[in-house]
Write an enzyme that holds these catalytic residues in place. Structure first.
Site, PDB file in Angstrom:
ATOM      1  N   ASP A 247     -19.413 -24.065  90.423  1.00 46.86           N
ATOM      2  CA  ASP A 247     -19.519 -25.397  91.006  1.00 46.86           C
ATOM      3  C   ASP A 247     -18.183 -25.681  91.709  1.00 46.86           C
ATOM      4  OD1 ASP A 247     -20.492 -28.014  91.485  1.00 46.86           O
ATOM      5  OD2 ASP A 247     -19.383 -28.741  89.739  1.00 46.86           O
ATOM      6  N   ASP A 249     -16.619 -29.327  92.890  1.00 45.67           N
ATOM      7  CA  ASP A 249     -15.880 -30.496  92.387  1.00 45.67           C
ATOM      8  C   ASP A 249     -15.883 -30.509  90.860  1.00 45.67           C
ATOM      9  OD1 ASP A 249     -15.634 -31.155  95.040  1.00 45.67           O
ATOM     10  OD2 ASP A 249     -17.267 -32.596  95.024  1.00 45.67           O
ATOM     11  N   LYS A 347     -28.900 -29.277  92.297  1.00 45.78           N
ATOM     12  CA  LYS A 347     -28.847 -29.068  90.855  1.00 45.78           C
ATOM     13  C   LYS A 347     -29.213 -30.380  90.133  1.00 45.78           C
ATOM     14  CE  LYS A 347     -24.632 -27.660  91.461  1.00 45.78           C
ATOM     15  NZ  LYS A 347     -23.231 -27.239  91.267  1.00 45.78           N
TER      16      LYS A 347
END
Length: 408
Positions: A247, A249, A347
Site C-alpha cells: 500500500d 499512504d 480495496k
C-alpha cells in the site's frame, strides 16, 4: 550517490548465423521465447528497473525491428520511448555504437540483444567509479568453464585483460555477460567499423579504464540451437518470482490524509530501504493504492503521477525501484462525476492485485502484501496473497523477517 541512468541501448544487428534457418529472415533478438520476442522480454526486464528510454541498434532486417519498436510501449503498458539507430552498412558491434553516437546519453546501459543476465542494474551503477577516466563498468558472470565465451581478468575492481578463450579444463572464470554501463566517451575508443570487444574494450582494459562487477545471476545466451531451446523453459521459469505488494499512504509515506502533492509527501522510516531489500532478494515490488482524493477533487491524476515520479526518483537515489503500480481513483461518493462508481479495484476488493498477477509471472504462493488497514489485508486474502498489517515504525525492520532470498 548512485549515478542516475535513464537510457538503455541494445545491440540488435547480428546475423545469428549459428542458428541456421531460424534467423534466415528474422533478427535473432526477435526470435520467440515462450511465445514472445526475446527482445520484448529483455526490455521488460530492463524497464521494470526504471529505465524507460530504449535505443535499439539495428542492421539486418531493420524494418522488423522498427515495427517491433513502434508497437512495444503499448504492448508493455509502460510510459516509455523506443528509438532506432540503423547502421548504414554492417559496422560491427563497436561501429553500431559509433554510428548512434548523437543519440547516446552521457551515461547509458548497453545490452547484447541475444542474451539475458539477471543482474540488478543499480549494482552495476554502483560499480562505476566517479573518476571520469573510467569509461565503463561491465557485469561479469562467473562460470565453471569458459566454454565459447571470452575470459576477463579482474584486479582491484578494474578489468585488466580480455582473453579470447581459456584453455579447456582451466577451471572457474569470469566472462563478459553482455551487460554494460558506459560513459558516452566510449565513442572516442571506437570507429565507424569495429568490434566493441576487440577494438574498444580490450584497449580500454589495458589502460585500466574499465571496472568490473562479478555476479552470479541467471545467464543465458540464445545464440546456439541448444541454448535457444533451453530458453523456452528456463527463462519463463526464472522470471516467475514472488512479489511484495505495498500500500502507499501509511506504508511508503506517512498518511497525512489524501497525499496528492510532493510537498505533503514524507517517507515512512525505512521505506526506501525495505524496497531496496526486496529488489536485492529478487522480489517484484508492486504498489497498490486507493486514491479517493482524486475522486473527491482534492488533487488530479496528473498530481498523482507527479508524486509517483517523486517516489521513483527518491528510490533511484539509493538504487531501489518499484516494478509496477496500480491505483484506483474511483469512489461511489465521488465529487467528480467521472470517478463516481463502484470499482473492483478499490480495496478491499482485489482487482488491482489480480491485474498485476495477470500481468506479471508472479509466484503468488510466496508473495505478500504489507498494508496499514484491514481493507488492505482483505484485498490480499481475496487475491490469495498473505497479508501483513503494518502499524507504523520502521518499514525495513518490519519486512526483513518476512522476505527470503529468491534470486538464483
Amino acid at each position: 550517490m548512485i549515478p542516475r541512468v535513464n537510457q538503455a541501448v541494445i545491440l540488435c544487428g547480428g546475423l545469428g548465423s549459428r542458428l541456421g534457418s531460424l534467423t534466415a529472415s528474422t533478427p535473432k533478438p526477435l526470435l520467440p521465447v515462450d511465445g514472445r520476442p526475446f527482445l520484448e522480454i529483455l526490455i521488460e526486464e530492463i524497464a521494470r528497473q526504471g529505465i524507460r528510454r530504449i535505443l535499439l541498434l539495428a542492421a539486418f532486417a531493420s524494418d522488423q525491428v522498427r515495427d517491433f519498436a513502434a508497437a512495444l510501449p503499448a504492448k508493455l503498458g509502460f510510459d516509455m520511448t523506443v528509438e532506432l539507430a540503423i547502421e548504414p552498412d554492417r559496422a560491427g558491434t563497436g561501429g553500431a555504437i559509433w554510428h548512434a553516437r548523437e543519440q547516446l546519453d552521457d551515461l547509458f546501459y548497453l545490452f547484447n540483444g541475444d542474451s539475458w543476465f539477471d543482474v540488478p542494474l543499480a549494482e552495476l551503477a554502483r560499480a562505476l567509479p566517479a573518476d571520469p577516466a573510467v569509461v565503463g563498468a561491465l557485469a561479469l558472470r562467473r562460470l565453471p568453464e569458459a566454454g565459447r565465451y571470452g575470459v576477463v581478468t579482474l584486479s582491484g575492481g578494474r578489468i585488466d585483460q580480455f582473453a579470447a578463450k581459456a584453455e579447456a579444463g582451466s577451471g572457474p572464470v569470469l566472462v563478459n555477460a553482455g551487460v554494460y554501463l558506459f560513459r558516452r566517451t566510449l565513442v572516442d575508443a571506437l570507429s565507424p567499423l569495429c568490434s566493441l570487444e576487440q577494438d574498444g574494450l580490450a584497449v580500454l582494459a589495458a589502460q585500466g579504464r574499465l571496472a568490473g562487477l562479478p555476479a552470479d545471476g541467471y545467464f543465458l545466451d540464445i545464440g546456439i540451437p541448444d541454448d535457444y531451446a533451453r530458453a523456452q523453459t528456463e527463462i519463463p521459469a526464472h522470471r516467475r518470482r514472488p512479489a511484495l505488494f505495498l500500500d502507499r499512504d501509511g506504508v511508503i509515506n506517512l498518511d497525512h490524509g489524501h497525499v496528492g502533492s510532493i510537498d505533503r509527501f514524507e517517507w515512512v522510516a525505512g521505506a526506501r530501504e525495505a524496497i531496496l531489500r526486496a529488489n536485492r532478494l529478487g522480489y517484484y515490488v508492486f504498489v497498490v493504492t486507493n486514491q479517493a482524493g482524486i475522486a473527491k477533487g482534492y488533487y488530479t491524476e496528473a498530481d498523482y503521477r507527479a508524486v509517483k515520479a517523486h517516489v521513483r526518483a527518491g528510490l533511484a537515489e539509493i538504487g531501489a525501484h518499484i516494478d509496477d503500480e496500480r491505483f484506483c481513483p474511483f469512489h461511489v461518493d465521488a465529487a467528480i462525476e467521472a470517478y463516481r462508481r463502484d470499482s473492483d479495484w478499490r480495496k478491499p476488493a482485489p482487482g488491482m492485485l489480480l491485474d498485476l498477477l495477470r500481468r506479471w509471472p508472479v509466484d503468488a504462493g510466496h508473495s505478500l502484501l504489507v498494508g496499514d488497514r484491514d481493507s488492505d489485508l482483505a484485498a490480499a486474502a481475496a487475491a490469495g496473497i498473505a497479508g501483513h498489517l503494518f502499524g507504523g515504525g520502521n518499514l525495513d525492520d518490519f519486512v526483513k523477517p518476512l522476505l527470503t532470498e529468491t534470486r538464483a
